[in-house]
Design an enzyme around this catalytic site. Structure first.
Site, PDB file in Angstrom:
ATOM      1  CB  SER A  48      -0.925   0.005   1.216  1.00  0.00           C
ATOM      2  OG  SER A  48      -0.185  -0.200   2.413  1.00  0.00           O
ATOM      3  CG  ASN A 100      -4.293  -4.786  12.803  1.00  0.00           C
ATOM      4  OD1 ASN A 100      -3.644  -4.683  11.753  1.00  0.00           O
ATOM      5  ND2 ASN A 100      -4.725  -5.952  13.261  1.00  0.00           N
ATOM      6  CB  THR A 150     -40.577  25.528  -9.556  1.00  0.00           C
ATOM      7  OG1 THR A 150     -41.671  25.968 -10.349  1.00  0.00           O
ATOM      8  CG2 THR A 150     -40.414  26.458  -8.355  1.00  0.00           C
ATOM      9  CG  HIS A 151     -41.618  21.992 -12.199  1.00  0.00           C
ATOM     10  ND1 HIS A 151     -41.889  20.687 -11.832  1.00  0.00           N
ATOM     11  CD2 HIS A 151     -42.308  22.775 -11.340  1.00  0.00           C
ATOM     12  CE1 HIS A 151     -42.718  20.691 -10.799  1.00  0.00           C
ATOM     13  NE2 HIS A 151     -42.990  21.948 -10.475  1.00  0.00           N
ATOM     14  CB  SER A 169     -14.357  24.561 -29.711  1.00  0.00           C
ATOM     15  OG  SER A 169     -14.330  23.732 -30.856  1.00  0.00           O
ATOM     16  CE  LYS A 223     -19.455  25.803 -27.823  1.00  0.00           C
ATOM     17  NZ  LYS A 223     -19.457  24.346 -28.000  1.00  0.00           N
ATOM     18  CG  ASN A 228     -16.959  25.050 -24.715  1.00  0.00           C
ATOM     19  OD1 ASN A 228     -17.977  25.557 -25.186  1.00  0.00           O
ATOM     20  ND2 ASN A 228     -16.104  24.343 -25.430  1.00  0.00           N
ATOM     21  CD  GLU A 257     -19.011  21.696 -19.788  1.00  0.00           C
ATOM     22  OE1 GLU A 257     -19.314  20.806 -20.586  1.00  0.00           O
ATOM     23  OE2 GLU A 257     -18.354  22.703 -20.111  1.00  0.00           O
ATOM     24  CE1 TYR A 281      -6.315  -3.444   8.821  1.00  0.00           C
ATOM     25  CE2 TYR A 281      -5.495  -5.659   8.426  1.00  0.00           C
ATOM     26  CZ  TYR A 281      -5.590  -4.329   8.059  1.00  0.00           C
ATOM     27  OH  TYR A 281      -4.956  -3.891   6.915  1.00  0.00           O
ATOM     28  CD  GLN A 338      -3.023  -2.414   1.955  1.00  0.00           C
ATOM     29  OE1 GLN A 338      -2.346  -2.649   2.943  1.00  0.00           O
ATOM     30  NE2 GLN A 338      -2.766  -2.944   0.768  1.00  0.00           N
ATOM     31  CE  LYS A 355      -4.297   2.910   4.946  1.00  0.00           C
ATOM     32  NZ  LYS A 355      -5.261   1.773   4.925  1.00  0.00           N
TER      33      LYS A 355
HETATM   34  N1  ARG Z   1      -1.398  -1.277   5.032  1.00  0.00           N
HETATM   35  C1  ARG Z   1      -2.279  -1.803   6.011  1.00  0.00           C
HETATM   36  C2  ARG Z   1      -3.632  -1.084   5.914  1.00  0.00           C
HETATM   37  O1  ARG Z   1      -3.672  -0.095   5.284  1.00  0.00           O
HETATM   38  C3  ARG Z   1      -1.723  -1.593   7.375  1.00  0.00           C
HETATM   39  C4  ARG Z   1      -2.233  -2.513   8.401  1.00  0.00           C
HETATM   40  C5  ARG Z   1      -1.716  -3.885   8.167  1.00  0.00           C
HETATM   41  N2  ARG Z   1      -2.151  -4.788   9.180  1.00  0.00           N
HETATM   42  C6  ARG Z   1      -2.041  -6.097   9.068  1.00  0.00           C
HETATM   43  N3  ARG Z   1      -2.489  -6.828  10.020  1.00  0.00           N
HETATM   44  N4  ARG Z   1      -1.535  -6.645   7.981  1.00  0.00           N
HETATM   45  O2  ARG Z   1      -4.626  -1.526   6.422  1.00  0.00           O
END
Ligand code: ARG
Length: 460
Positions: free
Chosen positions: A23, A114, A159-160, A281, A287, A289, A294, A321, A326, A329
């Site tokens: 990650s 964790n 409205t509408h 354009s 144009k 734009n 948008e 966990y 993961q 993120k």
């Molecule tokens: N990269 C992991 C995550 O984002 C970190 C935690 C990893 N924990 C584990 N028990 N492998 O969740």
């Protein structure tokens, strides 16, 4: 790259799986949070007697130096991607060990990735929330400034998407200020549940060491600690809550975009976008734009996607966990970036938007927008409103047939529809009196709008 968990293994990791599992390419942005969290954790270990004074000082010095290096040397952070680092936690720990050797190996005592990652995300997100709140304040401010710059401009309210009643441009702009201030309140509320410390929950059962979790919370500026270690390491509700708030921000900006795209069309011509936020354009030379708007409208899809992704990831996860987590993120980071840049662009759009007051006022003064005023005129003369509505319906129908606007009928023509119509009808349906009669709190009467501007400023 060496793993944090090598001891139990004899075989090598599959190269593709190694990449799949890693990650670091995206969680490297948790660098600061991870180091700051570790600085506090080292203090906690010291306080618990696990690190002696010397060890603690060595770690703090190394962590401070590492933080400085990471903040100023992006290439150092990025090198980890090339080196195949598994995640940010491995990166920080191995950098530390490279500097101070064995003491670095003590930092993870009683801690798990964790509770560490849960802490990092909370640290990161609470800062991001503050940044977005500031941007919402700035955008609201800009909308208010635009409103104040055009105190007399009126345009049709819809409205509408059919012309309904005239309103002040300021009233229209303030409606979005209300939305963005609600968004800010929502983030303040989300922040309460983000700013809780999971550290000390370890892998899932709590830590074996006498770590003072309240001390950690205080050190890191958290308002409270989590009260169940299993929940603490697997809870991502606060991320979903943020994504929901982010969605509402994008939805509000998307609606504003849609309005302004329509208002900037040749057919409406109420506003023009500045050159700063428009494109041309490659084939049609005429144009100009409204791409900025948008894109903001379009980017809402990504943020909805982020919410959908994470809620799908979380659904049905067994405690506690799981590596699925993961996957929290990338959607989170993408949503933060998308909301943030969209708010910035929207602010420029509004600040530089050109308002065509005459066009607006003209459009607000025709096409039967004052029909409701006619009905209310009759109602004020004691005709039951339902009957007045019926009469005015016939007036409108007749005027459309004749190709006339409501202020182009003669008094005789009005009287033919109903004897209660008198000479004062023409004043009653003028744009000015139509507006000023909406004299209730929250209404579009000029005095009420001035009041609303002051009230909005107070809330900024
Ligand atoms: N990269 C992991 C995550 O984002 C970190 C935690 C990893 N924990 C584990 N028990 N492998 O969740």
């Amino acid at each position: 790259m060496g793993k944090l968990w090598g001891g139990r293994f004899t075989g090598d990791i599959d190269a593709t799986f190694d990449l799949f599992n890693a990650s670091y390419s995206f969680d490297k942005r948790l660098f600061e949070a991870d180091v700051v969290g570790s600085q506090a954790y080292a203090k906690g270990l010291h306080k618990a007697g696990i690190l002696d004074d010397n060890e603690h000082q060595t770690l703090q010095d190394a962590l401070a130096a590492l933080l400085e290096k990471g903040r100023t040397d992006q290439a150092f952070i990025d090198q980890g991607v090339t080196d195949g680092v598994e995640d940010i936690h491995s990166f920080v720990e191995s950098a530390l060990i490279a500097e101070v050797g064995d003491v670095g190996r003590k930092l993870h005592t009683g801690r798990s990735r964790n509770d560490q990652v849960a802490t990092d995300i909370r640290l990161y997100l609470r800062d991001a929330i503050e940044g977005i709140k500031e941007q919402l304040t700035t955008l609201s401010q800009t909308l208010i400034e635009k409103a104040e710059a055009h105190p007399e401009a009126a345009l049709p309210g819809y409205t509408h998407l059919q012309k309904a009643q005239p309103i002040l441009l300021a009233h229209y702009l303030l409606s979005y200020v209300e939305m963005f201030l609600r968004d800010r309140d929502r983030l303040t509320d989300v922040h309460k549940r983000v700013n809780i410390l999971p550290l000390g929950s370890a892998a899932m059962a709590g830590t074996n060491y006498p770590i003072d979790r309240h001390f950690l919370a205080e050190t890191l500026g958290f308002d409270d600690i989590t009260y169940n270690s299993m929940d603490a390491v697997s809870d991502r509700d606060f991320v979903l809550e943020f994504l929901n708030a982010a969605n509402l921000i994008m939805m509000h900006m998307s609606r504003l975009s849609e309005d302004l795209i329509i208002y900037a069309s040749t057919e409406f011509k109420f506003v023009s976008m500045s050159d700063q936020v428009s494109t041309g354009s490659s084939i049609m030379p005429q144009k100009k734009n409204p791409d900025a708007l948008e894109l903001i409208r379009g980017k809402m899809g990504r943020v909805v996607g982020a919410y959908t992704t994470l809620s799908t990831v979380l659904k049905g996860l067994p405690l506690c966990y799981n590596k699925d987590l993961q996957e929290d993120k990338e959607p989170l980071f993408d949503a933060i970036d998308t909301v943030s840049i969209s708010l910035e662009v929207m602010n420029t759009v509004i600040a530089t938007m050109i308002v065509h007051e005459e066009h607006m006022n003209h459009s607000a003064s025709r096409d039967y927008l004052s029909a409701t005023e006619l009905a209310d005129y009759l109602a004020r003369k004691k005709l039951p409103f339902r009957e007045a509505h019926e009469v005015v319906g016939r007036v409108v129908l007749g005027s459309i047939d004749q190709g006339k606007q409501l202020d182009e009928l003669t008094l005789e023509e009005y009287k033919a529809y109903h004897p209660l119509f008198e000479e004062d009808i023409f004043d009653a349906i003028s744009l000015k009196s139509t507006l000023s009669r909406k004299d209730v709190p929250g209404g579009t009467a000029p005095n009420r709008v001035t009041e609303a501007i002051e009230h909005a400023k107070k809330r900024l």
